[in-house]
Design an enzyme around this catalytic site. Structure first.
Site, short mmCIF file in Angstrom:
data_model
loop_
_atom_site.label_atom_id
_atom_site.label_comp_id
_atom_site.label_asym_id
_atom_site.label_seq_id
_atom_site.Cartn_x
_atom_site.Cartn_y
_atom_site.Cartn_z
N GLY A 120 0.15 13.61 -4.40
CA GLY A 120 -1.27 13.49 -4.73
C GLY A 120 -1.48 12.17 -5.46
O GLY A 120 -0.51 11.59 -5.96
N HIS A 175 -4.33 -2.57 -5.90
CA HIS A 175 -3.70 -1.28 -6.18
C HIS A 175 -4.81 -0.30 -6.49
O HIS A 175 -5.74 -0.64 -7.22
CB HIS A 175 -2.82 -1.35 -7.42
CG HIS A 175 -1.69 -2.30 -7.29
ND1 HIS A 175 -0.64 -2.08 -6.45
CD2 HIS A 175 -1.45 -3.48 -7.89
CE1 HIS A 175 0.21 -3.08 -6.54
NE2 HIS A 175 -0.26 -3.96 -7.40
N ASP A 227 0.82 -1.23 0.00
CA ASP A 227 0.00 0.00 0.00
C ASP A 227 0.84 1.27 0.00
O ASP A 227 0.44 2.29 0.54
CB ASP A 227 -0.96 0.04 1.21
CG ASP A 227 -1.79 -1.22 1.32
OD1 ASP A 227 -2.28 -1.67 0.27
OD2 ASP A 227 -1.95 -1.75 2.43
N GLY A 265 0.76 1.26 -7.35
CA GLY A 265 -0.18 1.35 -8.47
C GLY A 265 -0.07 2.70 -9.16
O GLY A 265 0.03 2.78 -10.38
N THR A 269 -6.73 -12.70 3.55
CA THR A 269 -7.85 -12.07 2.84
C THR A 269 -8.78 -13.14 2.27
O THR A 269 -9.75 -12.83 1.59
CB THR A 269 -7.34 -11.18 1.68
OG1 THR A 269 -6.60 -12.01 0.79
CG2 THR A 269 -6.47 -10.06 2.17
N THR A 302 -10.24 -5.55 0.98
CA THR A 302 -11.16 -5.95 2.04
C THR A 302 -11.89 -4.79 2.68
O THR A 302 -12.87 -5.00 3.39
CB THR A 302 -10.36 -6.63 3.17
OG1 THR A 302 -9.34 -5.71 3.59
CG2 THR A 302 -9.69 -7.91 2.69
N GLY A 356 1.69 2.82 -2.66
CA GLY A 356 1.33 3.65 -3.83
C GLY A 356 2.01 3.13 -5.10
O GLY A 356 2.23 3.91 -6.04
P1 GDP Z 1 -0.27 -0.05 -3.75
O1 GDP Z 1 -0.85 -1.39 -3.42
O2 GDP Z 1 1.15 0.07 -3.36
O3 GDP Z 1 -0.52 0.34 -5.17
O4 GDP Z 1 -1.03 1.02 -2.84
P2 GDP Z 1 -2.60 1.28 -2.67
O5 GDP Z 1 -3.17 1.59 -3.97
O6 GDP Z 1 -3.23 0.21 -1.89
O7 GDP Z 1 -2.58 2.54 -1.70
C1 GDP Z 1 -2.11 3.74 -2.05
C2 GDP Z 1 -3.23 4.77 -1.89
O8 GDP Z 1 -2.67 6.03 -1.87
C3 GDP Z 1 -4.21 4.78 -3.05
O9 GDP Z 1 -5.46 5.15 -2.57
C4 GDP Z 1 -3.63 5.86 -3.97
O10 GDP Z 1 -4.60 6.48 -4.79
C5 GDP Z 1 -3.10 6.81 -2.98
N1 GDP Z 1 -1.93 7.57 -3.37
C6 GDP Z 1 -0.83 7.18 -4.08
N2 GDP Z 1 0.08 8.16 -4.12
C7 GDP Z 1 -0.46 9.20 -3.42
C8 GDP Z 1 0.02 10.50 -3.06
O11 GDP Z 1 1.13 10.90 -3.37
N3 GDP Z 1 -0.82 11.27 -2.29
C9 GDP Z 1 -2.05 10.84 -1.88
N4 GDP Z 1 -2.80 11.66 -1.14
N5 GDP Z 1 -2.51 9.63 -2.18
C10 GDP Z 1 -1.73 8.82 -2.93
#
Ligand code: GDP
Length: 424
Positions: free
Chosen positions: A415, A40, A12, A16, A127, A302, A14
Site C-alpha cells: 500500500g 516521488h 517509479d 519515495g 521532461t 508530467t 516507490g
Molecule cells: P518513486 O519515484 O520511485 O518514488 O516512485 P513514484 O512515487 O513515482 O511511484 C510510486 C507510486 O506508487 C506512488 O504513487 C506511490 O504512492 C505508490 N506506491 C508506493 N508503494 C506502493 C505500494 O506498495 N502499493 C501501492 N498501491 N502503491 C504504492
C-alpha cells in the site's frame, strides 16, 4: 551509518514511499543526483505530495534535508516546493544546499525544449526540465556553481562568456532570439537571494555527521536502467542513478555506504521511449495502468501515462547487481491481486538464444520475453502486516522473484502509506 535507497529499474518503483518510511529513524536525508525531471509520490498524515527536488524525508521535524553537490539544482522549483508543503501544514523543513551544487538556468530549460522540437519524432522524450543541457554544461565546465553566486566579478565575466557561446546555437541552430547578459546576471542575483540562507559545505557537514554516528539516507532518483553508463543508453538520464554515485553526489567516502536498499516494483513500468521487453499492450495494459501505483500509473512530473509490463527478472537482477544491493524492498504488490495468473519474464530470447543476462541496447531491442506463469492470489492484501498472513500464491510469487533475481527481499510494500509494510 549511511544507507542508500535506490531503484532497480526505470524509476517509479516507490523509492519515495520507502525513503519517507525509513526517514523516521534517520537524521539526515540527502539527494545526490538528478533534478526536477523526476518525481516521488508520498502519502502520509499530511496528505499526498509529489516531490521533485526535496528529499522524501522533509515531512519529519527531526530530519535535515540536504541537496547534494550532484543534484541539478533548480532554485525556484526548490523554493516553490518548500512553500507548497508548508502551505499544507508541514513544518518548515531544515534544508541545506551544497555550495558545490550547480544551478539549472532558464536557458537550460529553453535549450531542452528547443532540442526536443528540433528532434521531433526522434526525441528522447525529455521532461524538458533542462537536465541534459545542465549536465552537458557541468561537464563542459561552463556551469554555475552555487558558490559562484557570491563572487560578483566572476559572475559578470562568466555571463558574457556564456551568452557568446549559447547565442550562436540559439540563433543558428534553433532560430531563436539571443540572450542578453544583463538578464542572466539578474536571474543569478535572484537565485543568490533565495538560496543564501541555506548554503553549506554539505560534504564537511556529512563528514562530521558520520563521525557522530548519525543516520544518513541517500535518496536516489530513477533507477539502474536509466544510468548513463549501465542503463539503456541513450534512453537514460544524465546523471548516475547508482548508489555508488551517492558517495560522489553527496561528497562522502564510498566505504561509508553500508546498506543499499534497492526498491523493486512487483510489475514493470517505464516512461518515455526505449526498449521494454516485458511490455503489455491493449486492454491488459490499460487495466494494470489504471490499477497501478496509487491512483494509476501516470508520471508524477508530467502526468504522462506510464508504459506497463510484467515483472522482468532479467532487468531486475541486473539492476540490483549494479546497485550493489544489500536488500530489496518489493513494492506495489497489492495492485496485482486482481489477476488470475501472473506471467513473469524469466529470460530474453535474442537471435534464437535465451539469456538471463541483460544486454546492451542494440541487443536489447531485438529481445523477446520468455515468460513463466504463476497463479494469482485473487485477494486484497492491503492491511496485512505479517508475511505468513499473505496468501500462499502471493508468497510464492515473492519467493520466485527473489530466487530469480538473487537478492534478499526483506520488505514487502502492500500500500502507499508509511505503515503499509511487511518486514521479513
Ligand atoms: P518513486 O519515484 O520511485 O518514488 O516512485 P513514484 O512515487 O513515482 O511511484 C510510486 C507510486 O506508487 C506512488 O504513487 C506511490 O504512492 C505508490 N506506491 C508506493 N508503494 C506502493 C505500494 O506498495 N502499493 C501501492 N498501491 N502503491 C504504492
Amino acid at each position: 551509518m549511511v544507507q542508500a535507497v535506490v531503484g532497480a529499474n526505470w524509476g517509479d518503483e516507490g523509492k519515495g514511499k520507502i525513503t519517507d518510511m525509513l526517514a523516521e529513524k534517520a537524521d539526515i536525508i540527502v539527494r545526490f543526483q538528478g533534478g526536477a525531471n523526476a518525481g516521488h509520490t508520498i502519502v502520509n498524515n499530511y496528505g499526498k505530495f509529489a516531490l521533485h527536488t526535496l528529499p522524501s524525508g522533509v515531512f519529519y521535524g527531526h530530519t535535515t534535508s540536504i541537496i547534494g553537490n550532484g543534484v541539478a539544482l533548480n532554485i525556484p522549483v526548490l523554493f516553490n516546493e518548500v512553500k507548497s508543503i508548508v502551505d499544507r501544514g508541514v513544518p518548515m523543513p531544515k534544508i541545506l544546499v551544497s555550495n558545490r551544487a550547480q544551478i539549472v538556468m532558464s536557458y537550460h530549460i529553453l535549450f531542452d525544449q528547443c532540442e526536443e522540437e528540433r528532434l521531433g519524432g526522434k526525441s528522447f522524450g525529455s521532461t524538458k526540465s533542462g537536465i541534459a543541457p545542465f549536465y552537458s554544461d557541468k561537464y563542459a565546465k561552463i556551469g554555475f556553481q552555487v558558490s559562484e553566486l557570491f563572487d560578483e566579478e566572476r559572475l559578470k565575466e562568466k555571463v558574457l562568456r556564456i551568452c557568446e557561446q549559447k547565442n550562436v546555437i540559439l540563433e543558428h541552430l534553433y532560430h531563436k532570439p539571443p540572450m542578453n547578459p544583463e538578464d542572466l546576471l539578474e536571474e543569478l542575483h535572484g537565485y543568490r537571494e533565495m538560496v543564501e540562507p541555506f548554503v553549506c559545505d554539505t560534504s564537511a557537514y556529512l563528514w562530521n555527521a558520520i563521525k557522530e554516528g548519525k543516520n544518513i539516507l541517500l535518496e536516489g532518483q530513477l533507477g539502474s536502467l536509466k544510468d548513463p553508463d549501465h542503463g539503456i543508453y541513450p534512453m537514460v538520464t544524465s546523471s548516475s542513478t547508482l548508489a555508488a554515485f551517492g558517495a560522489i553526489g553527496a561528497g562522502i567516502p564510498p566505504y561509508e555506504i553500508k546498506k543499499i536498499v534497492t526498491v523493486v516494483k512487483a510489475y514493470s513500468s517505464a516512461v518515455g521511449a526505449g526498449a521494454f521487453v516485458s511490455e503489455l499492450f491493449g486492454e491488459e495494459a490499460d487495466e494494470l495502468r489504471r490499477r497501478g501505483g496509487d491512483g494509476g500509473e501516470f508520471g508524477a512530473t508530467t502526468g504522462r501515462p506510464r508504459r506497463v509490463g510484467w515483472f522482468d527478472c532479467v532487468a531486475t537482477k541486473y539492476g540490483c547487481r549494479l546497485q550493489g544491493t544489500t536488500e530489496v524492498a518489493f513494492t506495489v504488490l497489492d495492485v496485482l491481486g486482481y489477476l488470475e495468473e501472473l506471467p513473469v519474464c524469466v529470460g530474453y530470447e535474442i537471435d534464437g538464444q535465451v539469456t538471463t543476462d541483460f544486454p546492451t541496447t542494440a541487443q536489447l531491442e531485438k529481445a523477446k520475453p520468455v515468460f513463466e506463469s504463476l497463479p494469482g492470489w485473487k485477494e486484497d492484501i492491503r492491511g496485512i502486516r505479517k508475511y505468513e498472513k499473505l496468501p500462499e500464491n502471493c508468497r510464492k510469487y515473492i519467493e520466485f522473484v527473489e530466487e530469480k533475481i538473487g537478492f534478499p527481499i526483506t520488505m514487502v510494500s502492500n500500500g502507499p502509506g508509511r505503515e503499509d509494510i511487511i518486514y521479513r
